[in-house]
Structures are given as C-alpha cells and as structure tokens.
Design an enzyme around this catalytic site. Structure first.
Site, PDB file in Angstrom:
ATOM      1  N   LYS A  35      39.197  60.169  44.793  1.00 45.62           N
ATOM      2  CA  LYS A  35      39.002  59.492  45.017  1.00 45.62           C
ATOM      3  C   LYS A  35      38.367  58.997  46.754  1.00 45.62           C
ATOM      4  O   LYS A  35      39.073  58.970  47.739  1.00 45.62           O
ATOM      5  CB  LYS A  35      39.822  57.360  44.795  1.00 45.62           C
ATOM      6  CG  LYS A  35      38.799  56.855  45.021  1.00 45.62           C
ATOM      7  CD  LYS A  35      39.511  55.741  44.236  1.00 45.62           C
ATOM      8  CE  LYS A  35      38.491  53.931  43.767  1.00 45.62           C
ATOM      9  NZ  LYS A  35      38.688  53.226  42.850  1.00 45.62           N
ATOM     10  N   GLU A  43      45.010  42.428  31.031  1.00 44.24           N
ATOM     11  CA  GLU A  43      44.926  40.537  31.550  1.00 44.24           C
ATOM     12  C   GLU A  43      45.570  40.066  29.816  1.00 44.24           C
ATOM     13  O   GLU A  43      46.060  38.927  30.326  1.00 44.24           O
ATOM     14  CB  GLU A  43      43.162  40.428  31.785  1.00 44.24           C
ATOM     15  CG  GLU A  43      42.215  40.919  32.708  1.00 44.24           C
ATOM     16  CD  GLU A  43      42.180  43.241  32.500  1.00 44.24           C
ATOM     17  OE1 GLU A  43      41.720  43.309  33.475  1.00 44.24           O
ATOM     18  OE2 GLU A  43      41.495  43.431  31.779  1.00 44.24           O
ATOM     19  N   ARG A 102      38.801  39.170  28.238  1.00 50.20           N
ATOM     20  CA  ARG A 102      40.148  40.080  27.658  1.00 50.20           C
ATOM     21  C   ARG A 102      41.547  38.949  26.846  1.00 50.20           C
ATOM     22  O   ARG A 102      41.459  39.683  25.806  1.00 50.20           O
ATOM     23  CB  ARG A 102      40.109  41.273  28.385  1.00 50.20           C
ATOM     24  CG  ARG A 102      39.000  42.195  28.359  1.00 50.20           C
ATOM     25  CD  ARG A 102      39.224  43.244  30.479  1.00 50.20           C
ATOM     26  NE  ARG A 102      39.954  43.782  29.973  1.00 50.20           N
ATOM     27  CZ  ARG A 102      39.667  45.126  29.474  1.00 50.20           C
ATOM     28  NH1 ARG A 102      38.597  45.575  29.603  1.00 50.20           N
ATOM     29  NH2 ARG A 102      41.084  45.710  29.114  1.00 50.20           N
TER      30      ARG A 102
END
Length: 638
Positions: free
Chosen positions: A280, A363, A391
């Site tokens: 990344k 979540e 969610r």
C-alpha cells in the site's frame, strides 16, 4: 509524449509489452500523486494496485467482462486506463468524477462499490445471471485482505465454492485496510505470505517441463504425486476448503507474473482465487512510510507530503473525552471496526489497551459484541461512521434494543460528508435509529456539548443511546449542556427547529432575516429521540409558523416526527416546512456545495422562511411590514 498520454482505452494497453508496461506503471504513479495531491482522494490504495490493474486490463476486456471492486478505494487506476484521465481534475466534485466505481459513469464500471466485503457476493450474482442468460464473459471480484474481516465475504466465498460458477477472485493482500489488519484472518494470511517462493518455484518447474522432451508426462505425474501427498499430510488453504481453486501468493508488482496468473485463472472455468501481495502506498516515499495517513487525503503539496494540522475536530474531542471518562469509569470500553484513527480512538487504545477492541471491518459483530458486554455490566462505546452503522441495523434491534442494553454508539461523520458521494453520506442514521424503540439519539452542536452529552450517555442513560456528530470542526455555536431542547434565540414571527451542526446555519439565517424585520425563534434540539415536543409546541403557539432544518433523508426524519407529534397535541401551525436532503442520494462535493445543492444552506433557509411568511405590505425604514396572509409551499394548516 508519454506512454500514458496515448492510453485512451484498455485496447491501447493490450498493445504494450515489456519495458513499455513498466514505464506505463511509473507514469501512472506519477500522475496519481500529482493529481490526487490537488483534488484529495484515496491515494495509498491506488498506488498499491498499479501493476495489478494494468495486468487485469491486459487479460480481460472490462467493456464486457465484469470487474467488481470491493469498496472501490483502489479504482482510480482503472478509471485512468478506461478513458477518464482528462476528468481527474474533477475527482470527487459535484458533477465530476466519482471516487468510486459508478456504472452510470462508464461501461467499464460493473457495480457501485462503497462498503467493504461485498464484491464476491455481487460478482457471484453477476456470474449466475451470465449462466442463466448463456452469456460469454468473465467475472472478476477484486477484494482486499482487510475486507476479509467482514462476514459477508465468507458468505459469498462459501456460496461461490459450492456453485462452481466460473469466476476469478483476486485477493489484494497488503496487510492493511485503512490501518494494519487485525484478527485471525490477518494471522492466517500472514502465514500464506510466507510461501511466495513455493509458487514461483512451481511456475518455473512447469515452464521447464513444457520445453523438455516428455516433460508434459513428467509434470502430470509429479503434479499428481504432489496432490496426493498434500491431501494426505498437508492442510488445504482455507479457500480450497471452501471449494475454490487457489493460486499464490504472487508478487502483485510483477506485471508479467500477474498476467500469467490471471490468464491461468481465466482458463480454469471454475471459481478461482488469485492471492496477490502488494504494498500500500508503493512508489511514493511518504505513503510507503505512513500508508494509513495517505489512505484518504485532502489536497497537499506532493513535494512535501501531507502536513497534519493540529486543529480539533469532533472526532478528536470525542477521543479525548473517552480517555477522560475511562479515568474514573472502569467499566467503559471502546470498540472500533478498523477505524481507530478516523474515530479519534488512538489515544484511548494506547492508554487503555485492555479496554480497546478493534474487530476489523465487522460492524454487525461489533454491535452484537457490545450487547454481550453490556449484558454483563460493561459500558461499551462503539465508535463508527454513520454510513457503516447502517450495516448493523438488525443487530441494533435484536441484540441491543429488545433487551434494552446500555450500549453507546458514537456516530461519527453524521450528516453531509464531503468527497465520497452516495455511498458514504451520513444521512440515513436519523431515520433508522429513530425507528428503533428505546433508542435515545443525542445530537451535540459543539465540542462542549459533545463532552457533556457523552458523559450524560455514560452516567445517566440506562438503555441504548446514540451520540451523533459531524466530520470536522465546530462552528460559531460553542455552548455546552445536555438539554433535550432549549431556546437559544427568542422571536415572534417564525419558529426554526434544528439540531447538531445545522444550528450555525439557523443562527446565521435568523441574523440575516432580523435585519429585514423578521423575528425568528430558534429551538435547538439536543435529543431527537425522544423529542421534547412541549418546547416546540410552546414556540409554535407563539409564532404560528414552523421550519425544521436537518441534514437527514426526508422519510423518517425528525421533522416528520415533530409535525406528527404537534398534530397529536392539537397544535397546528399556520404554515410549516421541512428542510432536509429530500429523497435522493447525494453526489460528491464539498459540504457547503452539497448544502446549497440540497437547499439547506443559509440563503435557502431564508428563502423558505420568507415564502412561508406573509405577503409584504410595504417597507418602512428599511424593514418589511407584513399582513397576515400566509401560504406555504410545503405545508399549510387547513
């Protein structure tokens, strides 16, 4: 002219080979760094998938093959290669280029992607539709290892393995989501990452056997022996256990290897995982050192790098307050879904590591875990962005509200959010939280109120409570308190009800109208569930007119609840108007632009009040004199 300048569609990439491809990758990184430094956006994730994306476009034709991104943070390179380079200066602006895949923007975008862990399920659905319609195209899901902490990814993989549907799942493994990944999946993948040398040896061995006389026979024999030994004494990968073919890990920055791996996966005619290792932030020193800081950035000087300011935000004040509360309340715990820096919990995590829980991008699990903790006397505080709390709706009802558990939800990024567009707006939590019986919703308008309301939620509330606050800093309103409602400005002509950061717009509008002779009374709600309707009723009985201002979707908003409650009380204003975002999904743009777009900025508030007032009679000494002849565009009492 650079190679990138000649790339107008994926067809142009297919004509490139060798050093030309490597040069294109260099130029893509240079373009991304310079462009995103001007517009802001998701930089580190895109720098990490340059070679991978080029390889995808070498092997597949995304004008007909369906490439499904997970989240879509890493879709910038894909957009650059599919004819949208000239529009990158409009990235994340109103009427500009979306920061996420968007089918209405290009034929090359297969599916809207804004939340994690969805790509495999969506891709499997596309693959099944292809089979039913006897279509002839490939389906590719590109998912990051961070998204594998979300349960939906495993539901999709399990079904994909069982289905046998031909599809390619590319696992982009960089060890991070926004921050470093946590949990058992991260540990599992770290062990898989230790084996790239085996994959490279296997590929070299296959190539050697292809050129040796009789090599094919030898290769098939040794391959079958390997499979037999592996099945006898070695465990399969998690993916193979689910019925998926697996290849990897592969160096995701080696374009040649990536092309070969994807061509192999395409030939399998079965659900296949290609495990790719990437870095990344690759190619930009600052983001390589601190990839989390370059996940999502505001405009910056790319020669210097991102300079983090010391300005306070609601998130940072929340984090400081959590540390303070934890010093005297040993039962307080903090939960995050892979968003500790974004929600201001880094200091809490450092100070109280045993009371800090990062569950990854999960979540729903976080909410149900909070319910379990609360049931045994802990006081869990789940810090989560509004868009991601969506969610967890089922868990909020079944696991929290039915039992009345004392769990606290710090709803960050509530209201309009800049840049990310439709998938990240915090405008639906008010309707869905208000629909849950027993859920108290507190809405601080300032840093001082955030502290007071969070303390109130911890020490005074017995059941579930949400404390919702916006991204960024406070406005001119800086008072504290935790009142359910209070009149912060008295007036006689009109009642303006609002909450949260919108109080600043209300005050500005009232001041502007005062200079025109219109007297506005402002009722600021500190709690929007339950609503102190008596305070509003008393004001409306005096002024006769009502406007409710909020950054919320219309259906189920606080304004609807207020009008209904007033009607039940027999209090009917002469006119009323509900100013909110309406029934729409908000595009990309800055907060001020989006407020104007929705008609909830200061000028539009003033205009709404004027059209709900009375017809002007005359002007005396610069002030409007009025007669009582009202007409509302949104609601008139009968």
């Amino acid at each position: 002219m650079s190679i990138l300048d000649n790339i107008n569609s994926p067809e142009d990439i297919k004509a490139l080979h060798g050093q030309s491809i490597d040069k294109l990758c260099e130029q893509l990184r240079e373009f991304l760094i310079k462009s995103v430094s001007k517009t802001g956006g998701h930089l580190a994730a895109n720098l990490g998938v340059v070679e991978l994306t080029v390889a995808i476009h070498k092997v597949f034709d995304t004008s007909k093959d369906r490439l499904v991104f997970d989240v879509g943070h890493q879709s910038y390179v894909h957009k650059l290669l599919t004819g949208r380079k000239s529009r990158f200066d409009t990235l994340r602006k109103i009427d500009g280029l979306s920061g996420f895949p968007k089918p209405s923007e290009s034929i090359h975008d297969a599916f809207v992607a804004g939340h994690a862990s969805t790509s495999i399920s969506a891709a499997l659905g596309i693959a099944r539709a292809r089979t039913l319609s006897k279509g002839n195209y490939s389906v590719i899901a590109l998912i990051g290892d961070g998204a594998l902490t979300g349960g939906l990814a495993y539901e999709g993989m399990s079904d994909a393995g069982e289905s046998g549907e031909p599809m390619v799942i590319i696992l982009n493994d960089n060890g991070m989501s926004i921050t470093k990944n946590v949990g058992g999946v991260a540990r599992y993948l770290s062990r898989q990452r230790m084996r790239p040398s085996y994959s490279e040896f296997k590929e070299k061995y296959r190539r050697l056997m292809d050129i040796l006389p009789g090599g094919g026979v030898i290769y098939r024999f040794t391959h079958n022996v390997k499979i037999a030994v592996k099945e006898a004494i070695l465990r399969c990968s998690m993916f193979e256990d689910m019925g998926l073919q697996y290849s990897g890990p592969i160096n995701g920055h080696d374009v040649t290897r990536m092309i070969e791996a994807l061509e192999w996966a395409k030939r399998q005619n079965a659900p296949t995982v290609v495990h790719v290792l990437t870095q990344k932030g690759r190619g930009y020193e600052h983001s390589e050192i601190a990839p989390a800081e370059y996940h999502g950035v505001q405009p910056f000087d790319h020669k210097v790098g991102v300079v983090n300011g010391n300005g306070k935000s609601f998130s940072s004040v929340f984090g400081e307050c959590m540390v303070d509360i934890a010093s005297y309340e040993p039962r307080i715990c903090a939960i995050t879904a892979s968003m500790a820096p974004g929600t201001g919990l880094e200091k809490f995590a450092a100070r109280y590591p045993k009371r800090f829980f990062d569950v990854g991008i999960a979540e729903g699990h976080a909410v149900t875990m909070a319910a379990g903790m609360a049931s045994r006397g802990a006081i869990p505080v789940f810090a989560v962005y509004s868009t991601f709390l969506q969610r967890s709706y089922d868990m909020l009802i079944h696991d929290i509200a039915i039992s009345g558990e004392h769990a606290i939800f710090a709803v960050d990024r509530a209201g309009i959010v800049p840049g990310d567009g439709e998938t990240h707006q915090g405008v639906f939590d008010v309707p869905f939280l208000r629909s849950i019986p027993g859920m108290m919703i507190l809405c601080p308008s300032s840093f001082a109120e955030l502290k007071d309301m969070l303390n109130y939620a911890v020490t005074k509330v017995k059941g579930p409570v949400a404390v919702r606050f916006p991204r960024g800093g406070e406005g001119l309103y800086k008072e504290g308190g935790a009142e359910a409602a209070k009149c912060i400005r008295e007036g006689s002509d009109f009642t303006l009800v609002t909450y949260g950061i919108s109080i600043n717009t209300a005050v500005e509008a009232a001041s502007k109208l005062e200079s025109e002779g219109v007297s506005i009374e402002i009722i600021k709600l500190g709690c929007i569930n339950p609503i102190d309707i008596q305070s509003i009723k008393a004001s409306v009985a005096k002024t006769g007119r009502l406007l409710v201002l909020e950054e919320s979707a219309e259906n189920g908003a606080a304004g609807e609840g207020i009008i209904t409650a007033l009607a039940k009380e027999g209090c009917c204003p002469k006119t009323f108007e509900l100013l909110n975002i309406g029934e729409q999904f908000l595009p990309c743009g800055e907060v001020a632009e989006l407020r104007k777009y929705c008609g909830i900025d200061t000028n539009n508030v003033c205009a709404a009040i004027k059209r709900n007032m009375v017809v002007p009679l005359k002007v005396e000494n610069g002030k409007v004199k009025i007669r009582d002849k009202s007409k509302s565009l949104r609601g008139t009492a009968v």
